[in-house]
Scaffold this motif. Structure first.
Motif, short mmCIF file in Angstrom:
data_model
loop_
_atom_site.label_atom_id
_atom_site.label_comp_id
_atom_site.label_asym_id
_atom_site.label_seq_id
_atom_site.Cartn_x
_atom_site.Cartn_y
_atom_site.Cartn_z
N ALA A 80 48.87 15.89 5.34
CA ALA A 80 48.33 16.03 6.69
C ALA A 80 47.20 15.03 6.92
O ALA A 80 46.38 14.80 6.04
CB ALA A 80 47.80 17.44 6.90
N PRO A 81 47.16 14.42 8.11
CA PRO A 81 46.05 13.52 8.41
C PRO A 81 44.71 14.25 8.46
O PRO A 81 43.67 13.68 8.16
CB PRO A 81 46.39 12.91 9.77
CG PRO A 81 47.61 13.59 10.26
CD PRO A 81 48.14 14.49 9.19
N ASP A 82 44.75 15.53 8.86
CA ASP A 82 43.53 16.32 8.93
C ASP A 82 43.88 17.78 8.64
O ASP A 82 44.70 18.38 9.33
CB ASP A 82 42.91 16.19 10.33
CG ASP A 82 41.52 16.82 10.41
OD1 ASP A 82 40.97 17.19 9.35
OD2 ASP A 82 41.00 16.93 11.53
N ALA A 83 43.30 18.33 7.57
CA ALA A 83 43.54 19.73 7.20
C ALA A 83 42.20 20.40 6.98
O ALA A 83 41.29 19.84 6.37
CB ALA A 83 44.39 19.79 5.93
N ARG A 84 42.09 21.63 7.51
CA ARG A 84 40.84 22.39 7.37
C ARG A 84 41.16 23.84 7.02
O ARG A 84 42.02 24.45 7.66
CB ARG A 84 40.04 22.35 8.66
CG ARG A 84 39.61 20.95 9.05
CD ARG A 84 38.82 20.97 10.34
NE ARG A 84 38.74 19.60 10.85
CZ ARG A 84 38.65 19.30 12.11
NH1 ARG A 84 38.59 20.24 13.02
NH2 ARG A 84 38.57 18.03 12.49
N PHE A 88 46.79 22.92 9.07
CA PHE A 88 46.83 21.62 9.71
C PHE A 88 45.83 21.64 10.86
O PHE A 88 45.82 22.58 11.65
CB PHE A 88 48.22 21.31 10.30
CG PHE A 88 49.27 21.03 9.25
CD1 PHE A 88 49.40 19.77 8.71
CD2 PHE A 88 50.11 22.04 8.82
CE1 PHE A 88 50.37 19.51 7.77
CE2 PHE A 88 51.08 21.79 7.87
CZ PHE A 88 51.21 20.52 7.34
N ALA A 89 45.01 20.60 10.97
CA ALA A 89 44.08 20.50 12.09
C ALA A 89 44.67 19.53 13.11
O ALA A 89 45.06 18.41 12.77
CB ALA A 89 42.73 20.01 11.60
N VAL A 90 44.74 19.98 14.36
CA VAL A 90 45.32 19.16 15.41
C VAL A 90 44.32 19.08 16.56
O VAL A 90 43.48 19.97 16.74
CB VAL A 90 46.66 19.73 15.93
CG1 VAL A 90 47.71 19.69 14.85
CG2 VAL A 90 46.49 21.14 16.45
N PRO A 91 44.40 18.02 17.36
CA PRO A 91 43.48 17.90 18.51
C PRO A 91 43.70 19.01 19.53
O PRO A 91 44.83 19.48 19.72
CB PRO A 91 43.81 16.55 19.12
CG PRO A 91 44.70 15.85 18.16
CD PRO A 91 45.28 16.86 17.25
N LYS A 92 42.67 19.40 20.17
CA LYS A 92 42.75 20.42 21.22
C LYS A 92 43.44 19.81 22.44
O LYS A 92 43.11 18.71 22.86
CB LYS A 92 41.34 20.86 21.58
CG LYS A 92 41.29 21.99 22.56
CD LYS A 92 39.83 22.39 22.82
CE LYS A 92 39.74 23.51 23.80
NZ LYS A 92 38.37 23.90 24.05
N VAL A 93 44.45 20.51 22.96
CA VAL A 93 45.17 19.98 24.11
C VAL A 93 45.03 20.81 25.36
O VAL A 93 45.40 20.41 26.43
CB VAL A 93 46.68 19.83 23.78
CG1 VAL A 93 46.91 18.77 22.74
CG2 VAL A 93 47.29 21.15 23.35
#
Length: 95
Positions: A80-84, A88-93
């Motif tokens: 994953a490019p960003d995991a927290r 998986f961490a994804v941008p808020k949409v």
């Protein structure tokens, strides 16, 4: 079968392709060539020939379908490019 310029214009219109009037004779020739080739293919005797999905016979590799407990979260999240916190961490949409 021969395609006329008017028929080529109609095909271009139906395909939503912008074709200049100067290019219509070439398009009509190309379409006629395609139809001529299709006529040649229709002359081939295919009686008794099984349909194929490819030119070489092969089977897809299969694996046993088993249920596992997972236990690979760290391995999966490493891609994953960003995991927290294990997700998986994804941008808020949505605001």
């Amino acid at each position: 079968m021969s395609i006329t310029e008017d028929q080529a214009r109609k095909v271009a219109h139906l395909a939503r392709i912008a074709v200049d009037d100067a290019a219509l004779p070439a398009l009509a020739r190309d379409l006629s060539g395609i139809l001529h080739f299709m006529d040649q293919l229709n002359e081939v005797d295919v009686e008794g020939v099984e349909p194929m999905t490819g030119v070489t016979p092969m089977r897809l590799k299969r694996r046993e379908d088993v249920v596992t407990s997972g236990g690979m979260a760290d391995k999966i999240l490493s891609n994953a490019p960003d995991a927290r916190e294990g997700f998986f961490a994804v941008p808020k949409v949505v605001e």
